[in-house]
Design a protein around this motif. Structure first.
Motif, PDB file in Angstrom:
ATOM      1  N   TYR A  30      76.552  26.564 -33.554  1.00  0.00           N
ATOM      2  CA  TYR A  30      76.028  27.159 -32.328  1.00  0.00           C
ATOM      3  C   TYR A  30      74.680  27.839 -32.574  1.00  0.00           C
ATOM      4  CZ  TYR A  30      75.407  29.415 -27.928  1.00  0.00           C
ATOM      5  OH  TYR A  30      74.863  29.786 -26.729  1.00  0.00           O
ATOM      6  N   ILE A  50      72.539  22.755 -20.969  1.00  0.00           N
ATOM      7  CA  ILE A  50      73.546  23.725 -20.522  1.00  0.00           C
ATOM      8  C   ILE A  50      74.949  23.166 -20.741  1.00  0.00           C
ATOM      9  CG2 ILE A  50      74.518  24.823 -18.455  1.00  0.00           C
ATOM     10  CD1 ILE A  50      71.618  25.306 -17.540  1.00  0.00           C
ATOM     11  N   LYS A  51      75.116  21.875 -20.503  1.00  0.00           N
ATOM     12  CA  LYS A  51      76.426  21.232 -20.710  1.00  0.00           C
ATOM     13  C   LYS A  51      76.831  21.331 -22.185  1.00  0.00           C
ATOM     14  CE  LYS A  51      79.736  18.738 -18.921  1.00  0.00           C
ATOM     15  NZ  LYS A  51      80.639  19.309 -17.936  1.00  0.00           N
ATOM     16  N   ASP A  53      75.768  23.530 -24.363  1.00  0.00           N
ATOM     17  CA  ASP A  53      76.028  24.945 -24.632  1.00  0.00           C
ATOM     18  C   ASP A  53      77.436  25.328 -24.183  1.00  0.00           C
ATOM     19  OD1 ASP A  53      74.235  27.288 -25.589  1.00  0.00           O
ATOM     20  OD2 ASP A  53      75.370  28.123 -23.899  1.00  0.00           O
ATOM     21  N   ASN A  54      77.813  24.910 -22.983  1.00  0.00           N
ATOM     22  CA  ASN A  54      79.153  25.209 -22.475  1.00  0.00           C
ATOM     23  C   ASN A  54      80.243  24.559 -23.324  1.00  0.00           C
ATOM     24  OD1 ASN A  54      78.261  26.832 -20.361  1.00  0.00           O
ATOM     25  ND2 ASN A  54      78.104  25.114 -18.947  1.00  0.00           N
ATOM     26  N   PHE A  55      80.037  23.307 -23.722  1.00  0.00           N
ATOM     27  CA  PHE A  55      81.018  22.617 -24.563  1.00  0.00           C
ATOM     28  C   PHE A  55      81.190  23.342 -25.894  1.00  0.00           C
ATOM     29  CE2 PHE A  55      82.824  18.338 -23.647  1.00  0.00           C
ATOM     30  CZ  PHE A  55      82.556  18.315 -22.293  1.00  0.00           C
ATOM     31  N   ILE A  57      80.710  26.535 -26.573  1.00  0.00           N
ATOM     32  CA  ILE A  57      81.427  27.790 -26.347  1.00  0.00           C
ATOM     33  C   ILE A  57      82.901  27.530 -26.041  1.00  0.00           C
ATOM     34  CG2 ILE A  57      81.610  29.798 -24.814  1.00  0.00           C
ATOM     35  CD1 ILE A  57      78.471  29.640 -24.642  1.00  0.00           C
ATOM     36  N   GLU A  58      83.183  26.533 -25.203  1.00  0.00           N
ATOM     37  CA  GLU A  58      84.571  26.193 -24.891  1.00  0.00           C
ATOM     38  C   GLU A  58      85.334  25.770 -26.141  1.00  0.00           C
ATOM     39  OE1 GLU A  58      84.330  23.145 -21.913  1.00  0.00           O
ATOM     40  OE2 GLU A  58      83.435  24.502 -20.444  1.00  0.00           O
ATOM     41  N   GLU A  61      86.253  28.699 -28.202  1.00  0.00           N
ATOM     42  CA  GLU A  61      87.403  29.371 -27.587  1.00  0.00           C
ATOM     43  C   GLU A  61      88.714  28.636 -27.895  1.00  0.00           C
ATOM     44  OE1 GLU A  61      86.302  29.407 -23.468  1.00  0.00           O
ATOM     45  OE2 GLU A  61      85.141  31.253 -23.669  1.00  0.00           O
ATOM     46  N   LYS A  84      86.555  17.422 -27.461  1.00  0.00           N
ATOM     47  CA  LYS A  84      85.304  18.099 -27.095  1.00  0.00           C
ATOM     48  C   LYS A  84      84.242  17.880 -28.166  1.00  0.00           C
ATOM     49  CE  LYS A  84      86.677  21.307 -23.644  1.00  0.00           C
ATOM     50  NZ  LYS A  84      85.818  21.121 -22.489  1.00  0.00           N
TER      51      LYS A  84
END
Length: 137
Positions: A30, A50-51, A53-55, A57-58, A61, A84
């Motif tokens: 990251y 952005i996609k 970045d979201n992937f 972070i997800e 998690e 993912k």
């Protein structure tokens, strides 16, 4: 396994976390991505960037969640993290093929994500092996 051991240090950071190796690898990925994100052309930064970045972070998690559930509940988390991660590989490839990431940046990301993929695959295999051996007993 203590995943987040919190302790203070004399370093410049007030809190130091010792992460599980897989989470550490994802954090490293990251941070590399974050440094590259700012250099991506705008047409991709605010869509595909952005996609990605979201992937990322997800997936962090999901992996963190897998560390804290019972052994018999881990496999769905790990499989989702693998899916993912595979999607991330494709998204990074698209960024590279569209010249939004240069060769050096793509190589750095690819090396990290391949290592993460191997770690996730190993973890999945270990869980499946444990489940199969407990069924045979």
């Amino acid at each position: 396994m203590n995943t987040f051991n919190l302790h203070t240090s004399n370093s410049t950071s007030p809190l130091i976390f010792r992460l599980a190796p897989l989470l550490q690898k994802f954090k490293d990925l990251y941070l590399i991505w974050y440094s590259y994100y700012k250099t991506i052309p705008k047409e991709h930064r605010f869509s595909l960037g952005i996609k990605v970045d979201n992937f990322l972070i997800e997936t962090i998690e999901i992996i963190a969640g897998a560390l804290y559930v019972a052994k018999e509940e881990k496999l769905p988390y790990i499989k989702l993290a693998i899916r993912k991660t595979d999607t991330l590989k494709l998204l990074f490839l698209i960024l590279w093929e569209t010249k939004s990431l240069d060769n050096k940046k793509y190589l750095a990301i690819s090396e990290k994500i391949d290592e993460i993929g191997r770690m996730l695959g190993g973890w999945s295999g270990q869980i499946i092996k444990q489940q199969n051996s407990s069924i045979k007993k």
